[in-house]
Write a protein that holds these residues in place. Structure first.
Motif, PDB file in Angstrom:
ATOM      1  N   GLU A   1       0.833  -1.201   0.000  1.00  0.00           N
ATOM      2  CA  GLU A   1       0.000   0.000   0.000  1.00  0.00           C
ATOM      3  C   GLU A   1       0.871   1.256   0.000  1.00  0.00           C
ATOM      4  N   ASP A   2       1.944   1.232   0.792  1.00  0.00           N
ATOM      5  CA  ASP A   2       2.863   2.380   0.825  1.00  0.00           C
ATOM      6  C   ASP A   2       3.507   2.591  -0.545  1.00  0.00           C
ATOM      7  N   MET A   3       3.913   1.483  -1.172  1.00  0.00           N
ATOM      8  CA  MET A   3       4.540   1.576  -2.491  1.00  0.00           C
ATOM      9  C   MET A   3       3.557   2.113  -3.536  1.00  0.00           C
TER      10      MET A   3
ATOM     11  N   VAL B   1       0.898   7.964  -7.368  1.00  0.00           N
ATOM     12  CA  VAL B   1       0.217   9.251  -7.190  1.00  0.00           C
ATOM     13  C   VAL B   1       1.110  10.372  -7.707  1.00  0.00           C
ATOM     14  N   ASN B   2       0.664  11.023  -8.765  1.00  0.00           N
ATOM     15  CA  ASN B   2       1.394  12.146  -9.357  1.00  0.00           C
ATOM     16  C   ASN B   2       2.830  11.785  -9.734  1.00  0.00           C
ATOM     17  N   LYS B   3       2.992  10.598 -10.261  1.00  0.00           N
ATOM     18  CA  LYS B   3       4.321  10.135 -10.675  1.00  0.00           C
ATOM     19  C   LYS B   3       4.334   9.874 -12.179  1.00  0.00           C
TER      20      LYS B   3
ATOM     21  N   ALA C   1       6.577   0.549 -13.570  1.00  0.00           N
ATOM     22  CA  ALA C   1       7.580  -0.279 -12.904  1.00  0.00           C
ATOM     23  C   ALA C   1       6.989  -0.963 -11.671  1.00  0.00           C
ATOM     24  N   PHE C   2       6.216  -0.199 -10.894  1.00  0.00           N
ATOM     25  CA  PHE C   2       5.603  -0.784  -9.700  1.00  0.00           C
ATOM     26  C   PHE C   2       4.527  -1.803 -10.066  1.00  0.00           C
ATOM     27  N   ARG C   3       3.650  -1.461 -11.006  1.00  0.00           N
ATOM     28  CA  ARG C   3       2.556  -2.372 -11.360  1.00  0.00           C
ATOM     29  C   ARG C   3       3.105  -3.690 -11.928  1.00  0.00           C
ATOM     30  N   ASP C   4       4.150  -3.612 -12.737  1.00  0.00           N
ATOM     31  CA  ASP C   4       4.757  -4.836 -13.269  1.00  0.00           C
ATOM     32  C   ASP C   4       5.344  -5.685 -12.150  1.00  0.00           C
TER      33      ASP C   4
ATOM     34  N   ASN D   1      13.871   7.235  -2.435  1.00  0.00           N
ATOM     35  CA  ASN D   1      12.745   7.844  -3.146  1.00  0.00           C
ATOM     36  C   ASN D   1      12.190   6.934  -4.238  1.00  0.00           C
ATOM     37  N   ALA D   2      11.135   7.421  -4.891  1.00  0.00           N
ATOM     38  CA  ALA D   2      10.419   6.608  -5.885  1.00  0.00           C
ATOM     39  C   ALA D   2      11.303   6.266  -7.078  1.00  0.00           C
ATOM     40  N   ALA D   3      12.177   7.183  -7.482  1.00  0.00           N
ATOM     41  CA  ALA D   3      13.036   6.922  -8.634  1.00  0.00           C
ATOM     42  C   ALA D   3      13.965   5.738  -8.375  1.00  0.00           C
TER      43      ALA D   3
END
Length: 460
Positions: A83-85, A91-93, A100-103, A134-136
């Protein structure tokens, strides 16, 4: 259980005869009780064994259940992490970050990773969260994981690589935010593109090894075995075949051992080749050097290998012929096969397709041309003699002697040009310097010839 057994007293009839009393119901119970007692003596051991076996199975089942519970992923922790990921990376990315996350999420729940890999990934992800990555960088992490699992050579090294990431995160002395960025960016490029360094506008290095392993000494290391290592920039490229190396992404330095490369980028072709010893390079540059290398040049040396040092780099079009470079360790080498009857002696250098015979005042380089009778037709001595494109020899400030039977023509410091195709020799006085005004000397007539330029055909 204890029983008290009672027996009836026999009675007499009217004639005085003794007859047994009819069995009472109690007597029957006693008889049955004795039968049961005998049966139970056989039944109890069997029953006890059955109970013990049942207890054993039960305890084993409980133990297995407890172990499975211990080894399984903590559902609440995993759910919270995902959920955190999702919040961080969707969100706004950028679209690439969300993809990358969904895969990764689909692969994680879809059976792509083993249970051990899942636990390791969760632990590393939680550690990255604690380090406020961070997200990157999570994008690079997830991309690297996915690419590794899809690779035919890296799929089994996910745990090994992940452990290196974890060790860097846990290394209080070495850990820096930029260090994690460097490691993850490199890993993502390596797993996805086979790139040690990828730069669309500059130098890119690629590696294609038989095997890759990961280790953590005082920093992360990527180790490749029997690899093809290639650098590319614009329209130029260079390669090292069958080499082993260790790459340290935090230093951006590669330390290699062994391998082969050649002069295929020049007109000399792949037959001119070199075997490397140890070498090193910075991946932000294309230059690398090997202090010990062995050159094979069949035209000049046959099967003999010449020891020396080697360097190579990507070059622009204007200087394409200056690399690769090799310089012999020995100060004097005889080159007997420059051309038909043409011999060269000196320190050997090969820069691109150009060969140099290098000398000094004390031990100069020497060029000798022999006729069909193995007699000298020309001798030149100087500090540098150059073989250009395998068809002409040039030199400056060369002591030059043309032999004409018993006669000779001499100049103490001429510039020479020998065409190997027709064996025509041109000698000229320099325009500047001490010998610019010195004449050629003709020995037979013992006379000076005041000429700026002389041409002779050594085969006539």
């Amino acid at each position: 259980m204890c029983y008290r057994h009672q027996f009836a007293t026999p009675k007499q009839n009217e004639s005085g005869d003794i007859y047994p009393v009819e069995q009472s119901s109690y007597s029957l119970k006693v008889a049955v009780t004795f039968c049961r007692t005998a049966a139970m003596k056989k039944f109890y051991p069997c029953m006890i064994r059955t109970i013990l076996l049942g207890l054993t199975v039960l305890l084993t089942s409980l133990s297995t259940t407890a172990q499975t519970s211990t080894d399984s992923l903590p559902t609440d922790v995993l759910t919270q992490f995902m959920e955190d990921m999702a919040g961080m990376m969707t969100v706004n990315k950028p679209k690439e970050t969300e993809t990358a996350f969904r895969d990764f999420e689909g692969a994680f729940y879809g059976g792509t990773f083993t249970e051990d890999e899942k636990k390791a990934i969760l632990n590393t992800g939680l550690r990255m969260q604690s380090r406020r990555v961070n997200a990157a960088q999570f994008e690079d992490y997830f991309n690297a994981l996915m690419a590794a699992k899809q690779s035919t050579t890296a799929a089994n090294s996910v745990l090994e690589w992940n452990q290196v990431v974890q060790q860097l995160l846990d290394d209080e002395e070495r850990y820096r935010a930029n260090a994690v960025i460097d490691l993850l960016e490199f890993s993502s490029d390596y797993f996805q593109k086979q790139a040690i360094r990828f730069s669309p506008s500059s130098v890119s290095w690629y590696a294609f090894p038989e095997k890759t392993t990961w280790a953590y000494t005082d920093q992360p290391e990527c180790r490749a075995t029997n690899a093809l290592l290639t650098a590319i920039r614009s329209d130029d490229s260079l390669s090292i075949e069958r080499t082993n190396f260790t790459y340290k992404p935090l230093e951006k330095k590669l330390y290699g051992q062994g391998g082969n490369t050649n002069w295929a980028r020049t007109e000399l072709g792949a037959a001119v080749a070199v075997e490397l010893g140890s070498y090193s390079l910075e991946t932000i540059r294309s230059l690398y050097e090997s202090e010990e290398a062995y050159l094979t040049y069949p035209q000049y040396f046959g099967a003999k290998k010449i020891k020396g040092n080697f360097s190579d780099k990507l070059v622009s079009d204007d200087s394409r012929t200056s690399y690769p470079r090799f310089e012999s360790t020995e100060g004097v080498i005889n080159i007997p096969n420059i051309g038909d009857g043409v011999r060269l002696r000196g320190g050997f250098r090969l820069h691109g397709a150009t060969t140099y015979a290098v000398g000094s005042r004390e031990n100069p380089a020497e060029l000798v041309v022999l006729n069909e009778l193995n007699q000298p037709r020309f001798q030149g001595v100087g500090q540098l003699v150059t073989v250009k494109e395998q068809d002409r020899i040039m030199g400056e400030d060369v002591l030059s002697i043309i032999y004409l039977g018993a006669d000779s023509l001499y100049h103490p410091s001429a510039n020479l040009r020998l065409n190997l195709k027709d064996m025509s020799l041109e000698l000229s006085r320099g325009k500047d310097g001490t010998f610019a005004s010195v004449s050629f000397y003709h020995s037979l007539h013992q006379m000076n010839i005041d000429a700026d330029f002389i041409k002779a055909y050594l085969r006539e």
